[in-house]
Scaffold this active site. Structure first.
Site, short mmCIF file in Angstrom:
data_model
loop_
_atom_site.label_atom_id
_atom_site.label_comp_id
_atom_site.label_asym_id
_atom_site.label_seq_id
_atom_site.Cartn_x
_atom_site.Cartn_y
_atom_site.Cartn_z
N LYS A 169 -34.44 36.99 -18.10
CA LYS A 169 -35.31 35.87 -18.45
C LYS A 169 -36.71 36.10 -17.90
O LYS A 169 -36.87 36.61 -16.78
CB LYS A 169 -34.74 34.58 -17.85
CG LYS A 169 -33.34 34.25 -18.33
CD LYS A 169 -33.30 33.93 -19.79
CE LYS A 169 -31.91 33.55 -20.26
NZ LYS A 169 -31.88 33.17 -21.69
N HIS A 300 -26.68 34.92 -30.63
CA HIS A 300 -26.73 34.23 -29.34
C HIS A 300 -25.34 33.63 -29.11
O HIS A 300 -24.74 33.11 -30.04
CB HIS A 300 -27.78 33.12 -29.42
CG HIS A 300 -27.76 32.18 -28.27
ND1 HIS A 300 -27.22 30.91 -28.33
CD2 HIS A 300 -28.24 32.31 -27.01
CE1 HIS A 300 -27.38 30.30 -27.17
NE2 HIS A 300 -27.99 31.13 -26.35
MG LIG Z 1 -32.15 33.21 -25.57
#
Ligand SMILES: [Mg+2]
Length: 365
Positions: A169, A300
């Site tokens: 991230k 995802h």
């Molecule tokens: Mg994502």
């Protein structure tokens, strides 16, 4: 075969330790779901994934508006039932979000019933493609709240375990900190490992243009959700300007939005998520659309991979699947990665059956 009973549930499974990305803090993974019973003794289970907020609204939608459309109907008429729910009483207020995620849970349960009736795992019921398994990449070592030390330790372990790739991230308040973390991870994992970064919509177009270009030197496999997912033209600008491919899909709710993304060259890896596009029925349509443009599909895993492993294993244009293990222990046949590959499920159905004791342990409704 006739549907006799529809029963909803909400489970909150703890995430230890809690994680963050650029927009979410998650202490639990929420499963808002449904079990659909039939007169032939076959029961389907479907669910959608949340950060443990809003689940009550999802199951309310099922209980109050979708269940009445299902009782007495044949689950093999799934596409007709999908239309009846999609264009039924909730159409006025819901074309995405809560109502669509509720429809996903129902649709998945219906496909689970059909595959179980055929006595086949869903990936074979849909027409199998990847008998040797599915290449896996791991997201679970790259959270935004991880210290740099923990980040490097985790991504190194993921590579040692045989995963083909890692995703971390980004989206820190100061992008220079992102740059520093990305640089350190690339040095730690070496040049041969697939490496992606995920912005979780935190950047605007100017930040994305500047830092997307600067981060290209680290040979990123994709840049995920750099902008607001409604901003198709912004993503097109980025896709035209950057060498790193653009990936997204976890907040895209319809085949029409995917069409506009793909046709405009604004999306280069299609992360269509079965829990967002109202189930298997529309997921297959989006995968077909992506195939016609030669855009690779790499979902995802809002379902944490249980259902998506079946869909990827039945889709020629899908080449890899995300892995996050938070909830795998609750399933009768948990999604399993060995030597970097998902081992394909063998039990009939969609791998959605939950071990009964976890309904007691994690049930909040
Ligand atoms: Mg994502």
């Amino acid at each position: 075969m006739i549907i006799t009973k529809v029963e909803t549930f909400v489970l909150h499974v703890p995430i230890t330790p809690p994680i963050t990305d650029a927009i979410n803090v998650a202490t639990h993974w929420g499963l808002s779901g449904v079990r659909i019973f039939t007169d032939e003794g076959i029961t389907g289970c479907g669910y959608t994934g949340t950060c443990a907020h809003g689940d009550d609204m999802i199951v309310d939608t099922i209980d109050r508006y979708y269940a009445p459309e299902l009782i007495g109907k044949d689950p093999f008429m799934v596409k007709e039932l999908w239309d009846a729910m999609r264009f039924g009483k909730m159409h006025w207020i819901g074309r995405a979000g809560v109502t669509h995620m509720a429809l996903a849970a129902v649709d998945i349960a219906l496909w689970d019933i059909m595959a179980k009736t055929a006595n086949k795992p869903l990936w074979q019921y849909l027409g199998g493609h990847k008998s040797k398994g599915i290449k896996a990449y791991n997201t679970n070592g790259g959270w935004l709240n991880w210290s740099k030390d923990r980040l490097l330790k985790d991504v190194t372990e993921i590579v040692e375990q045989g995963f083909a790739g890692v995703k971390i991230k980004v989206g820190k308040p100061d992008p220079r900190e992102d740059y520093d973390r990305v640089k350190a991870v690339r040095q730690a994992i070496g040049d041969d490992v697939i490496f992606m970064i995920d912005v979780n919509q935190q950047w605007n177009i100017n930040t994305a243009m500047t830092w997307g270009k600067r981060l290209e030197e680290f040979n990123l496999f994709w840049l995920e959700e750099p902008l607001n997912p409604d901003d198709i033209m912004g993503h097109k600008k980025l896709a035209d300007a950057l060498n790193v491919p653009i990936a997204l899909g976890e907040h895209v709710y319809s085949k029409y939005a995917f069409r506009d993304y793909i046709h405009n060259g604004a999306l280069e890896y299609c992360q269509v998520d079965v829990t967002r596009v109202a189930g298997v029925t529309e997921w297959l349509q989006v995968a077909g659309l992506a195939a016609a443009y030669d855009v690779p599909v790499c979902p995802h895993v809002g379902d944490m991979g249980q259902i998506h492993q079946h869909l990827v294993a039945a889709t020629p244009g899908a080449f890899m699947l995300e892995y996050i293990p938070w909830i795998r222990h609750i399933f009768e046949e948990p999604a399993t990665v060995k030597n970097g590959f998902y081992v394909l499920p063998q039990m009939p159905g969609a791998s959605t059956d939950i071990i009964p004791r976890y309904f007691d342990e994690y049930r909040v409704r």
